[in-house]
Structure formats: structure tokens, C-alpha cells
Design a protein around this motif. Structure first.
Motif, PDB file in Angstrom:
ATOM      1  N   LYS A 182       4.801  -5.364  -4.498  1.00 56.86           N
ATOM      2  CA  LYS A 182       4.458  -6.656  -5.085  1.00 56.86           C
ATOM      3  C   LYS A 182       3.688  -6.525  -6.404  1.00 56.86           C
ATOM      4  CE  LYS A 182       0.305  -7.157  -2.281  1.00 56.86           C
ATOM      5  NZ  LYS A 182      -0.379  -7.946  -1.296  1.00 56.86           N
ATOM      6  N   CYS A 183       3.147  -5.351  -6.698  1.00 57.54           N
ATOM      7  CA  CYS A 183       2.381  -5.145  -7.938  1.00 57.54           C
ATOM      8  C   CYS A 183       3.235  -4.576  -9.069  1.00 57.54           C
ATOM      9  CB  CYS A 183       1.216  -4.208  -7.681  1.00 57.54           C
ATOM     10  SG  CYS A 183       0.045  -4.848  -6.484  1.00 57.54           S
ATOM     11  N   GLU A 184       4.466  -4.199  -8.776  1.00 62.10           N
ATOM     12  CA  GLU A 184       5.313  -3.549  -9.764  1.00 62.10           C
ATOM     13  C   GLU A 184       5.837  -4.556 -10.789  1.00 62.10           C
ATOM     14  OE1 GLU A 184       9.071  -0.466  -9.764  1.00 62.10           O
ATOM     15  OE2 GLU A 184       8.103  -1.015  -7.899  1.00 62.10           O
TER      16      GLU A 184
END
Length: 84
Positions: free
Chosen positions: A46-48
Motif C-alpha cells: 500500500k506504500c508503493e
């Protein structure tokens, strides 16, 4: 880079503002080092980031920066430096 006599410093993002797909970059490097690369695609976390590139607008404004090395030439220079 000091903007004025108050010693205010600025960070500038230098690069080329044309995004390149990661797989294309991997392919280019693979051909240059003459090694086959096995790519394993995993689900994104989800942080990519989906996309990223250098925003050089500030560098253009402050120091009239204009990239003059294309990706292919830049990779050649990088590999030459790395192998030293």
C-alpha cells in the motif's frame, strides 16, 4: 546552493522529468551488463508508488537547469563509474 546572504539553502531535484517504466530500465541494464535478469512480479504494497520522476521545475527556475544526458548515455556513465 545558497539563495541569498541569509544562508537559506535549497534542495534541488536533478534528473530527467521523463518517466521510464521499471521493466524498461531493468531491460536496458540487463542488455548493457549482458546478463539475463529474472523478474518476479509480486503484489504491490500500500506504500508503493505507482509512478515517480524528477520534478525539475524548481531547478529550472533557480539555476536554469536543463537535462542534457539521455537515459541510455546516463546508464553507460553510471556503469562506467560503478565498475571503477
Amino acid at each position: 546552493f545558497i539563495l541569498n546572504e541569509k544562508n537559506i539553502c535549497e534542495t534541488l531535484n536533478l534528473g530527467n522529468s521523463s518517466p521510464v517504466q521499471l521493466l524498461k530500465l531493468i531491460e536496458m541494464l540487463s542488455m548493457k551488463i549482458e546478463k539475463k535478469v529474472n523478474v518476479i512480479n509480486l503484489p504491490s504494497n500500500k506504500c508503493e508508488l505507482i509512478s515517480t520522476f524528477a520534478d525539475i521545475s524548481k531547478a529550472k527556475k533557480l539555476i536554469d537547469f536543463k537535462p542534457n544526458i539521455d537515459l541510455n548515455s546516463g546508464l553507460d556513465k553510471f556503469l562506467e563509474w560503478h565498475l571503477k
